[in-house]
Design an enzyme around this catalytic site. Structure first.
Site, short mmCIF file in Angstrom:
data_model
loop_
_atom_site.label_atom_id
_atom_site.label_comp_id
_atom_site.label_asym_id
_atom_site.label_seq_id
_atom_site.Cartn_x
_atom_site.Cartn_y
_atom_site.Cartn_z
N TRP B 322 0.84 -1.21 0.00
CA TRP B 322 0.00 0.00 0.00
C TRP B 322 0.88 1.26 0.00
O TRP B 322 0.55 2.27 -0.61
CB TRP B 322 -0.91 -0.01 1.25
N HIS B 323 2.04 1.16 0.70
CA HIS B 323 2.89 2.34 0.82
C HIS B 323 3.51 2.76 -0.49
O HIS B 323 3.77 3.95 -0.71
CB HIS B 323 3.99 2.11 1.87
N GLY B 324 3.79 1.84 -1.35
CA GLY B 324 4.41 2.26 -2.59
C GLY B 324 4.68 1.09 -3.51
O GLY B 324 4.73 -0.06 -3.09
N PHE B 475 2.58 8.28 -1.18
CA PHE B 475 1.87 7.01 -1.00
C PHE B 475 0.40 7.20 -1.36
O PHE B 475 -0.39 6.34 -1.22
CB PHE B 475 2.02 6.50 0.43
#
Lengths: 305, 475
Positions: B322-324, B475
């Site tokens: 999800w962060h990147g 993000f």
């Protein structure tokens, strides 16, 4: 008293308290700057008189004053600073002559003629604006946000590394400011992978340098231009040093003494672009040998200082 | 626009007085227009994405609520998921998966002629997608009634204080707060302003002061002595904390001024004594989202040890992704998943060792906090590194201890400033943790105003004013 009036009084008291605190804080920090033994504090106090004056970026710090003074018997002042841009150097060198007695010799490392130098460094000199109209006008014209920020908040004037150094050298001399470290084996190996290094100088930089040279020569100061040493494998990566030297010579009419590749070995380097104390001594010996750094007997003017 | 910019100051100076001058529908419309202006400031074209996501979830939410047929309800939910995750997948992960696929084929000696699209990531897409999705999921679970007012719903999705970097607010918490006009309240204003100011201090004074050291070291770790890498890793842990929690504080503070209450997103996470606790203190709105919409639906800890571990790992891996769009984020998630699993496996052993050693409570707590902090830092190395080779270079250099001397420290003045600011942060957080300092600030107006003034002075003296974007925007 109604709650509305109370709130207005609170806001007023808060604004007054914040403003007063900012001004008191600014005064306290200003006194540190004005009393500091840091080079620029001494410059603006008029206590930076010397025989030999030096200017450069971080590479100019290798004009290691204790060793020069020991070897030559002459007094020195080094106005070099990390990433010093030529435009700011011109302001500082002009102020120097306004406030301090003229030195006998000014030595400038021309590797500061590069757009990689940090123009924003000039904003750090906000903390010296109370002492120099030239610096005030320079910041106002070039960095209005920093200038007006410093007007609004006096604490903001001291929000920079230049002030931190003034604080660090508050009670002790800054003459010993030079790298101790030795270039690491990894970094030595990595030099092979480095891309060619190009100086990106501008006409404005050359014009600033020319103005400094003219100003100092008018006052009878001998100006010497040099290129300080690089880590030899890195020096080979510099693609346009000859071009920079030629442009500088054409702009100023002075010879540039090129020492870029003059120090061998690895022990004398802190990294690719900086000599450490060991290397600095070797380099300064070369400058003495070549007569660029005179010794007091031959120079014959240091008496009485 | 970003909070630490001149444009935002002008925006707020106009928006807040206007907001309180208006009432009812006009105020709601202003909130929506303001939020779209705030978001469109980056790139107005991305407004179409948020508008599309809003319209789909508004319609799907209402349709699911009306529908009684379970299969149709599922299909409608799937539609919402496909649209939301489709946008997210395309804009955030398409290039990543294509390039990863190409690299995989190349490792087998193939030379595929597939190229990436060079897609620009819309700011905050991960945040508003999750926020919007939770609305339809909650209606599907019959935990929430749909919002009939499109303007209200659109404002919920795009509300400017928390639009681009959270906290991710649930519809069930947020939408009811739109029911009444919130009048201007002096108390809310001062408390909200205190939180905004604290957030700004964390961002512009602490995070942005630590950033240059971290950026330099992670850009080229081999050029620096190992002492600098130790400093950079420790600094990064505080940079990302102050950057992200600073944003959350600013968002929550502005929302409070405007009359809305958002839940806390951080609670002194580096004082956590174990990793489960860490995830109840770090990015709380995301970790609780992942718990409620992923971990528990997967079965949580209800189906035996092995499945609990599987669920933990899956949740953390997806949390990482999800962060990147980078395998380093996935690995970061994997590491945190492993920490949680290992902790579950060995917590009894730890307790009995401490019991056998008759370690005093403070020593046990201190050692636990230190260990959690160290392992969190290990994970941060992968999170911060652009690729695995950089992370390996950082860790290798740190392990080798080459150049671990004071003389090798670069930018000593920046380092000294960073250490001073971290010490100040810790002092405030410890005071808050132990003595509930923030409640004193909230209760006592004199204390509050004095804290305001001190923060303003510190921002003026330590702040970095070059409008650095917040890390979590990417993000």
């Amino acid at each position: 008293m109604s709650s509305g009036v109370k709130r207005i009084l609170w806001v007023f008291a808060f604004a007054l308290f914040t403003f007063t605190g900012d001004r008191i804080g600014g005064e306290v920090l200003s006194s540190i700057v004005s009393e500091s033994q840091f080079r620029f504090s001494r410059l603006y106090r008029g206590e930076a008189g010397c025989d030999l004056l030096f200017m450069g970026n971080s590479r100019g710090l290798i004009f290691y004053q204790p060793y020069i003074e020991e070897k030559t018997g002459l007094e020195t002042c080094n106005l070099s600073y990390n990433a010093m841009p030529m435009s700011l150097a011109r302001v500082l060198l002009s102020d120097y002559l306004d406030i301090n007695p003229a030195p006998r010799k000014l030595i400038i490392d021309i590797s500061m003629l590069d757009t990689r130098m940090d123009e924003n460094l000039s904003t750090g000199f906000n903390c010296y604006t109370p002492y120099s109209a030239r610096l005030r006008n320079f910041l106002k014209a070039r960095f209005p946000k920093a200038w007006y920020g410093g007007r609004v908040s006096h604490l903001f004037r001291y929000n920079n590394e230049v002030f931190q150094r003034a604080l660090f050298y508050w009670k002790n001399s800054d003459k010993d400011w030079l790298l101790d470290r030795v270039i690491t084996p990894t970094l030595r190996e990595k030099v092979k992978e480095e891309a060619p290094f190009l100086f990106t100088y501008t006409d404005e930089m050359l014009a600033d340098l020319k103005a400094v040279v003219d100003f100092y020569e008018e006052k009878g100061v001998e100006v010497v231009l040099v290129v300080n040493p690089y880590f030899p494998p890195f020096a080979k990566k510099i693609a346009n040093l000859d071009e920079l030297i030629a442009a500088t010579q054409a702009a100023t009419g002075l010879i540039v003494h090129n020492y870029a590749d003059s120090i061998a070995g690895t022990e004398g380097f802190g990294d690719y672009q900086h000599l450490n104390k060991v290397g600095s001594r070797q380099y300064l010996d070369l400058l003495i040998r070549d007569g660029i750094l005179p010794v007091s007997a031959s120079f014959g003017f240091s008496e009485g200082r | 626009m970003i909070f630490n910019s001149l444009a935002f100051l002008v925006f707020v100076a106009i928006f807040i007085p206007l907001y309180f001058a208006l009432k009812g529908r006009a105020r709601l419309l202003l909130a929506l227009v303001g939020s779209y202006l705030f978001y469109g400031w980056w790139d107005w074209r991305f407004l179409s994405l948020i508008a599309m996501s809003t319209l789909v979830d508004y319609w799907v939410g209402a349709a699911i609520y009306k529908e009684n047929d379970e299969k149709r309800r599922q299909r409608l939910l799937l539609l919402s998921m496909v649209v939301n995750l489709g946008f997210l997948g395309f804009f955030k992960y398409f290039d990543f998966f294509i390039s990863s696929f190409v690299e995989l084929l190349q490792s087998f000696g193939l030379q595929p002629s597939v190229s990436t699209l060079g897609i620009i990531l819309p700011v905050g897409i991960s945040f508003y997608t999750f926020q919007s999705m939770s609305y339809t999921i909650d209606i599907y679970r019959r935990k929430l009634e749909p919002e009939h007012d499109l303007v209200k719903f659109a404002t919920f999705v795009a509300f400017w204080p928390q639009l681009v970097a959270g906290p991710i607010v649930r519809a069930s918490d947020f939408l009811p707060q739109f029911r009444s006009d919130h009048p201007f309240e002096w108390d809310r204003f001062t408390k909200g302003s205190a939180q905004v100011l604290w957030g700004f201090f964390k961002k512009v004074a602490i995070a942005d002061s630590l950033a240059p050291i971290v950026d330099q070291c992670f850009a080229d770790p081999s050029s620096f002595g190992s002492v600098n890498l130790y400093i950079a890793v420790i600094f990064y842990s505080f940079q990302i904390y102050c950057d992200f929690s600073g944003y959350s504080d600013i968002a929550i503070g502005f929302a409070r001024i405007l009359g809305f209450d958002f839940p806390a997103n951080f609670r002194t996470p580096y004082f956590s004594g174990n990793f489960s606790e860490f995830w109840t203190r770090w990015h709380i709105s995301l970790s609780s989202w992942l718990r409620d919409y992923l971990y528990i639906p997967l079965g949580g800890n209800r189906h035996g040890t092995a499945k609990t571990y599987r669920n933990l790992m899956l949740t953390m891996l997806l949390g990482g992704l999800w962060h990147g769009a980078n395998w380093t984020f996935v690995f970061w998630g994997w590491l945190h998943g492993m920490y949680l699993v290992v902790q579950r496996l060995f917590s009894n052993v730890w307790t009995s060792v401490m019991h056998t050693l008759k370690a005093p409570r403070w020593a046990n707590a201190g050692l636990s906090i230190l260990l959690v902090y160290l392992f969190t830092n290990l994970a941060w190395v992968f999170f911060r590194s652009p690729d695995f080779s950089t992370a390996a270079a950082v860790l290798q250099k740190m392990a080798g201890l080459e150049g671990f001397t004071v003389a090798q420290i670069m930018n000593k003045f920046l380092v000294a400033k960073g250490v001073l600011l971290i010490a100040f942060l810790l002092l405030v957080e410890i005071s808050d943790f132990r003595f509930n300092y923030s409640s004193l600030v909230v209760r006592q107006p004199v204390f509050r105003l004095a804290s305001f003034a001190i923060l303003l002075w510190m921002i003026a003296f330590f702040g970095t004013f070059n409008s650095n974007a917040f890390i979590y925007f990417q993000f």
